[in-house]
Design a protein around this motif. Sequence first.
Motif, PDB file in Angstrom:
ATOM      1  N   ALA A  49      14.621  34.488  19.805  1.00 19.76           N
ATOM      2  CA  ALA A  49      14.055  35.774  20.187  1.00 19.76           C
ATOM      3  C   ALA A  49      12.549  35.760  19.982  1.00 19.76           C
ATOM      4  O   ALA A  49      12.013  34.905  19.290  1.00 19.76           O
ATOM      5  N   SER A  50      11.874  36.706  20.600  1.00 20.74           N
ATOM      6  CA  SER A  50      10.438  36.820  20.390  1.00 20.74           C
ATOM      7  C   SER A  50      10.183  37.623  19.113  1.00 20.74           C
ATOM      8  O   SER A  50      11.060  38.323  18.609  1.00 20.74           O
ATOM      9  N   PHE A  51       8.951  37.518  18.591  1.00 19.21           N
ATOM     10  CA  PHE A  51       8.582  38.207  17.365  1.00 19.21           C
ATOM     11  C   PHE A  51       7.266  38.919  17.593  1.00 19.21           C
ATOM     12  O   PHE A  51       6.513  38.552  18.508  1.00 19.21           O
ATOM     13  N   PRO A  52       6.958  39.939  16.799  1.00 23.04           N
ATOM     14  CA  PRO A  52       5.685  40.646  16.965  1.00 23.04           C
ATOM     15  C   PRO A  52       4.499  39.673  16.919  1.00 23.04           C
ATOM     16  O   PRO A  52       4.367  38.890  15.993  1.00 23.04           O
ATOM     17  N   GLY A  53       3.674  39.725  17.951  1.00 23.60           N
ATOM     18  CA  GLY A  53       2.513  38.840  18.028  1.00 23.60           C
ATOM     19  C   GLY A  53       2.818  37.475  18.615  1.00 23.60           C
ATOM     20  O   GLY A  53       1.918  36.652  18.737  1.00 23.60           O
ATOM     21  N   TRP A  54       4.076  37.243  18.969  1.00 26.07           N
ATOM     22  CA  TRP A  54       4.501  35.958  19.532  1.00 26.07           C
ATOM     23  C   TRP A  54       5.267  36.207  20.821  1.00 26.07           C
ATOM     24  O   TRP A  54       6.189  37.022  20.861  1.00 26.07           O
ATOM     25  N   SER A  55       4.882  35.491  21.874  1.00 24.25           N
ATOM     26  CA  SER A  55       5.644  35.572  23.109  1.00 24.25           C
ATOM     27  C   SER A  55       6.922  34.749  22.969  1.00 24.25           C
ATOM     28  O   SER A  55       7.084  33.993  22.011  1.00 24.25           O
ATOM     29  N   MET A  56       7.814  34.887  23.948  1.00 16.91           N
ATOM     30  CA  MET A  56       9.056  34.123  23.922  1.00 16.91           C
ATOM     31  C   MET A  56       8.779  32.624  23.920  1.00 16.91           C
ATOM     32  O   MET A  56       9.389  31.865  23.166  1.00 16.91           O
ATOM     33  N   ALA A  57       7.822  32.182  24.759  1.00 18.33           N
ATOM     34  CA  ALA A  57       7.512  30.752  24.843  1.00 18.33           C
ATOM     35  C   ALA A  57       6.928  30.238  23.538  1.00 18.33           C
ATOM     36  O   ALA A  57       7.221  29.109  23.111  1.00 18.33           O
ATOM     37  N   GLU A  58       6.098  31.042  22.878  1.00 20.09           N
ATOM     38  CA  GLU A  58       5.507  30.632  21.604  1.00 20.09           C
ATOM     39  C   GLU A  58       6.560  30.528  20.514  1.00 20.09           C
ATOM     40  O   GLU A  58       6.543  29.586  19.715  1.00 20.09           O
ATOM     41  N   ALA A 212       7.881  23.527  10.832  1.00 20.27           N
ATOM     42  CA  ALA A 212       7.773  23.873  12.255  1.00 20.27           C
ATOM     43  C   ALA A 212       6.691  24.901  12.547  1.00 20.27           C
ATOM     44  O   ALA A 212       5.938  24.747  13.503  1.00 20.27           O
ATOM     45  N   SER A 213       6.610  25.952  11.739  1.00 23.33           N
ATOM     46  CA  SER A 213       5.700  27.048  12.057  1.00 23.33           C
ATOM     47  C   SER A 213       4.236  26.613  12.089  1.00 23.33           C
ATOM     48  O   SER A 213       3.505  26.902  13.044  1.00 23.33           O
ATOM     49  N   LEU A 214       3.789  25.896  11.072  1.00 19.05           N
ATOM     50  CA  LEU A 214       2.382  25.495  11.010  1.00 19.05           C
ATOM     51  C   LEU A 214       2.015  24.473  12.099  1.00 19.05           C
ATOM     52  O   LEU A 214       0.955  24.599  12.720  1.00 19.05           O
ATOM     53  N   PRO A 215       2.859  23.458  12.371  1.00 21.55           N
ATOM     54  CA  PRO A 215       2.545  22.577  13.509  1.00 21.55           C
ATOM     55  C   PRO A 215       2.493  23.327  14.841  1.00 21.55           C
ATOM     56  O   PRO A 215       1.651  23.025  15.705  1.00 21.55           O
ATOM     57  N   ALA A 216       3.367  24.321  15.020  1.00 25.88           N
ATOM     58  CA  ALA A 216       3.373  25.098  16.266  1.00 25.88           C
ATOM     59  C   ALA A 216       2.076  25.894  16.408  1.00 25.88           C
ATOM     60  O   ALA A 216       1.467  25.931  17.490  1.00 25.88           O
ATOM     61  N   GLN A 217       1.632  26.513  15.331  1.00 27.59           N
ATOM     62  CA  GLN A 217       0.394  27.275  15.382  1.00 27.59           C
ATOM     63  C   GLN A 217      -0.803  26.381  15.667  1.00 27.59           C
ATOM     64  O   GLN A 217      -1.745  26.779  16.354  1.00 27.59           O
ATOM     65  N   ALA A 218      -0.751  25.154  15.148  1.00 28.57           N
ATOM     66  CA  ALA A 218      -1.822  24.199  15.437  1.00 28.57           C
ATOM     67  C   ALA A 218      -1.836  23.843  16.920  1.00 28.57           C
ATOM     68  O   ALA A 218      -2.908  23.786  17.552  1.00 28.57           O
ATOM     69  N   LEU A 219      -0.668  23.607  17.511  1.00 28.14           N
ATOM     70  CA  LEU A 219      -0.590  23.299  18.936  1.00 28.14           C
ATOM     71  C   LEU A 219      -1.068  24.464  19.800  1.00 28.14           C
ATOM     72  O   LEU A 219      -1.625  24.258  20.881  1.00 28.14           O
ATOM     73  N   LEU A 220      -0.863  25.682  19.323  1.00 23.18           N
ATOM     74  CA  LEU A 220      -1.283  26.863  20.069  1.00 23.18           C
ATOM     75  C   LEU A 220      -2.781  27.118  19.943  1.00 23.18           C
ATOM     76  O   LEU A 220      -3.309  28.035  20.582  1.00 23.18           O
ATOM     77  N   GLY A 221      -3.455  26.314  19.110  1.00 24.15           N
ATOM     78  CA  GLY A 221      -4.893  26.465  18.959  1.00 24.15           C
ATOM     79  C   GLY A 221      -5.305  27.569  18.017  1.00 24.15           C
ATOM     80  O   GLY A 221      -6.456  28.003  18.018  1.00 24.15           O
ATOM     81  N   ARG A 222      -4.379  28.045  17.209  1.00 25.40           N
ATOM     82  CA  ARG A 222      -4.693  29.082  16.221  1.00 25.40           C
ATOM     83  C   ARG A 222      -4.072  28.705  14.882  1.00 25.40           C
ATOM     84  O   ARG A 222      -3.141  29.362  14.410  1.00 25.40           O
ATOM     85  N   PRO A 223      -4.586  27.632  14.250  1.00 19.30           N
ATOM     86  CA  PRO A 223      -4.000  27.163  12.988  1.00 19.30           C
ATOM     87  C   PRO A 223      -4.048  28.233  11.905  1.00 19.30           C
ATOM     88  O   PRO A 223      -5.043  28.945  11.757  1.00 19.30           O
ATOM     89  N   GLU A 224      -2.962  28.326  11.173  1.00 22.24           N
ATOM     90  CA  GLU A 224      -2.846  29.283  10.076  1.00 22.24           C
ATOM     91  C   GLU A 224      -3.759  28.846   8.927  1.00 22.24           C
ATOM     92  O   GLU A 224      -3.774  27.677   8.548  1.00 22.24           O
ATOM     93  N   PRO A 225      -4.570  29.766   8.358  1.00 20.79           N
ATOM     94  CA  PRO A 225      -5.446  29.404   7.229  1.00 20.79           C
ATOM     95  C   PRO A 225      -4.682  28.771   6.058  1.00 20.79           C
ATOM     96  O   PRO A 225      -5.229  27.935   5.337  1.00 20.79           O
ATOM     97  N   LEU A 226      -3.418  29.156   5.898  1.00 18.42           N
ATOM     98  CA  LEU A 226      -2.614  28.614   4.797  1.00 18.42           C
ATOM     99  C   LEU A 226      -2.382  27.110   4.949  1.00 18.42           C
ATOM    100  O   LEU A 226      -1.990  26.447   3.990  1.00 18.42           O
ATOM    101  N   THR A 227      -2.654  26.566   6.149  1.00 16.16           N
ATOM    102  CA  THR A 227      -2.454  25.137   6.380  1.00 16.16           C
ATOM    103  C   THR A 227      -3.285  24.294   5.414  1.00 16.16           C
ATOM    104  O   THR A 227      -2.851  23.229   4.961  1.00 16.16           O
ATOM    105  N   ALA A 228      -4.486  24.778   5.086  1.00 15.42           N
ATOM    106  CA  ALA A 228      -5.362  24.038   4.173  1.00 15.42           C
ATOM    107  C   ALA A 228      -4.739  23.880   2.794  1.00 15.42           C
ATOM    108  O   ALA A 228      -5.055  22.925   2.067  1.00 15.42           O
ATOM    109  N   VAL A 229      -3.847  24.790   2.432  1.00 16.63           N
ATOM    110  CA  VAL A 229      -3.147  24.698   1.156  1.00 16.63           C
ATOM    111  C   VAL A 229      -1.816  23.985   1.332  1.00 16.63           C
ATOM    112  O   VAL A 229      -1.393  23.194   0.485  1.00 16.63           O
TER     113      VAL A 229
END
Length: 257
Positions: A49-58, A212-229
């Motif tokens: 399913a889709s989530f707030p701020g995320w399209s179905m494809a994302e 999965a979530s952090l690699p996906a955000q990186a591919l979308l070009g909007r890496p999560e700041p928490l990735t640095a930790v």
Amino acid sequence: MTGRPLPRGRLLVQAVKVSFAARAAYRGDFLLSLLVTILFEAVIYGTGASFPGWSMAEALLIQAIFLVARGIAYPGFFGIVWTVFEQVREGTFELTLLRPRSPLVVLLAQSFDAPGFGRFLGGAALLAYALARLPAPGPGSVLLGLLLLGLSLLVLFSFVLIMAGVLFVWVGNSRVQDVMESITVFAQYPSSIYGRAFQVVLGAVIPVTMIASLPAQALLGRPEPLTAVAAPASAAFFGLSFAFWRAMMKRYSGGGG
């Protein structure tokens, strides 16, 4: 006259070849199990399913990366858990300890599961489907995504070491993997849907969002700041799990212990 043991890399390559050859002896069964796995996984993870701020494809991209990571982990090294479970229960793990290789390398060679490769093919198909419906990621995003996927596999391998290590003292309990499945279920969804404190736990303490979530955000070009930790936390998690594995393995007392 005994020959010299194969180098570690060649040993693992030979194990993969033997696994595929053994399954290929029953081609119909092998192809059917592979096809069923691909279709089952693609259907299950294709209904996200889709989530707030995320399209179905994302959202589907997260599911696809989760499946790709599992598709590498399950045939590649998840079998270690069941191999240790059987050997400890039957009292034959000392035979693995007597081999002229690291027990972990021997277990990797013994545990490769060719049919599990279907998970990877299903995930790759789902990944292609999701990426086709999203803007093409730039080279930097692809590179970061691949790097984080490598850390994703490291986190999954860490869980394997913990589960296998537990079996040395929790002998014969086949439910240990259910605990891991209950934890990694959080990896299938965007980290943003969780509260901030829980995001920190899933990123910096038990780095589940790295799967999965952090690699996906990186591919979308909007890496999560928490990735640095989460990146160094994933490496630290592996180090702790490896130390736990070694400590638990020393507690193995053999079939007559």
